[in-house]
Scaffold this active site. Structure first.
Site, short mmCIF file in Angstrom:
data_model
loop_
_atom_site.label_atom_id
_atom_site.label_comp_id
_atom_site.label_asym_id
_atom_site.label_seq_id
_atom_site.Cartn_x
_atom_site.Cartn_y
_atom_site.Cartn_z
N SER A 170 -75.69 -33.00 -32.36
CA SER A 170 -76.24 -33.72 -31.22
C SER A 170 -77.51 -34.49 -31.61
CB SER A 170 -76.49 -32.73 -30.07
OG SER A 170 -76.75 -33.42 -28.87
N ASP A 268 -66.26 -35.37 -25.28
CA ASP A 268 -67.69 -35.62 -25.35
C ASP A 268 -68.00 -37.07 -24.98
OD1 ASP A 268 -70.39 -35.64 -25.92
OD2 ASP A 268 -70.17 -34.87 -27.96
#
Length: 325
Positions: A170, A268
């Site tokens: 991330s 995502d």
């Protein structure tokens, strides 16, 4: 990072990034999400990995992970790992990332340096990038016989600097990308080379829709976080540090490594730009080896939240194989 207790007093909110953090006009911050810190261990009961906490500089710290050795003088791949959390929460010491790094160290048989960079919004970007670069240069300094730094014996004795990797999840993947790109124009100490880079669920964004993204998506949570943590960023959400595909972004041919692994969960929100990033690297003239993994049916950082599902185990094994090859 431990979850902060939200304030009960009424204060003017500057940035409401619920359910993650709230930032108030008086400069205080309520962290609404995060897992508790856990201590290092001489031997993790599940993986057998040893861990310890170190200080790299007054501002930068790290937790080191050493897997069980078959030879007391064994040399291991070195991974410099940057944790996720949107630049605003978590640390190498929190339950989620400590657990993940333990498992990855054991699976890859790698020495891992998990970096604690300073968090926004108390320390606005680009501070996290500078802290992360400091950590990388500190690790590279271990190749100097008489370095001015205080060397760590695990890194000195067991680090194989012919197998140096950078990686993250991330926000940590965003950092990893920017660090390896910087290494292309600003060589590491003693000209140490980075062999591979892995990006897991990289936090990349921009002002133009990519793939399945809509214009409405682009001004949502990911946008609001960036504006909060780097309000002075030249170009705003199209600053090359968050949008590596921006018109004025450096060419991805400048990535200073020879192997790249990009891991993206199907659901995502960051996956469309992650796929475009991978395609752009391939077309950029970069001469390395590119591998893209898309995990069906999963969402952002699923393997961090629960590393024991079958798909999480498979992804961690792919990361470990990439590092140990």
């Amino acid at each position: 990072m431990n979850t902060a207790v939200p304030s009960n007093t009424t204060k003017d909110v500057l940035n409401d990034l619920s359910p993650v953090i709230k930032v108030y006009k008086d400069g205080t911050v309520d962290r609404l999400m995060g897992t508790p810190n856990v201590p290092p261990s001489l031997e993790d009961p599940i993986t057998g990995v040893a861990s310890k906490d170190i200080v790299i500089s007054p501002e930068v710290k790290a937790r080191l992970y050493l897997p069980k050795l078959t030879d007391p003088n064994q040399k291991l791949p070195v991974l410099i790992y940057y944790h996720g959390g949107g630049f605003v929460i978590e640390s190498p010491y929190c339950l989620f990332f400590h657990r993940l790094t333990n498992i990855l160290s054991a699976e890859a048989k790698a020495l891992i340096i998990s970096v604690q960079y300073r968090l926004a919004p108390e320390h606005l970007l680009p501070i996290a990038y500078e802290d992360s670069w400091t950590a990388l240069q500190w690790v590279a300094s271990h190749v100097i016989a008489k370095a001015s730094i205080e060397k760590d014996p695990w890194v000195t004795k067991h680090g194989d600097f012919g197998k140096l990797y950078i990686g993250g999840d991330s926000a940590g993947a965003n950092i990893a990308h920017n660090i390896v790109l910087r290494a292309g124009v600003e060589p590491l100490i003693e000209d140490v080379k980075i062999l591979g880079l892995f990006l897991s669920c990289p936090y990349f964004w921009g002002s133009k829709p990519v793939g399945s993204q809509s214009k409405e998506d682009l001004t949502g949570f990911a946008y609001k976080v960036w504006v909060c943590i780097y309000p002075s960023a030249p170009g705003g959400i199209d600053n090359p540090m968050i949008n590596p595909l921006a018109e004025d972004a450096p060419s991805l041919s400048g990535l200073a490594c020879s192997r790249l692994l990009v891991c993206l969960p199907e659901k995502d929100a960051f996956t469309p730009i992650g796929i475009r990033y991978t395609e752009t690297v391939k077309k950029s003239g970069w001469n390395g080896e590119v591998q893209l993994v898309v995990v069906d049916g999963e969402d952002h950082c699923f393997h961090v939240f629960d590393p024991h599902t079958e798909k999480a185990k498979d992804l961690i094994k792919q990361l470990a194989s990439f590092i140990s090859r």
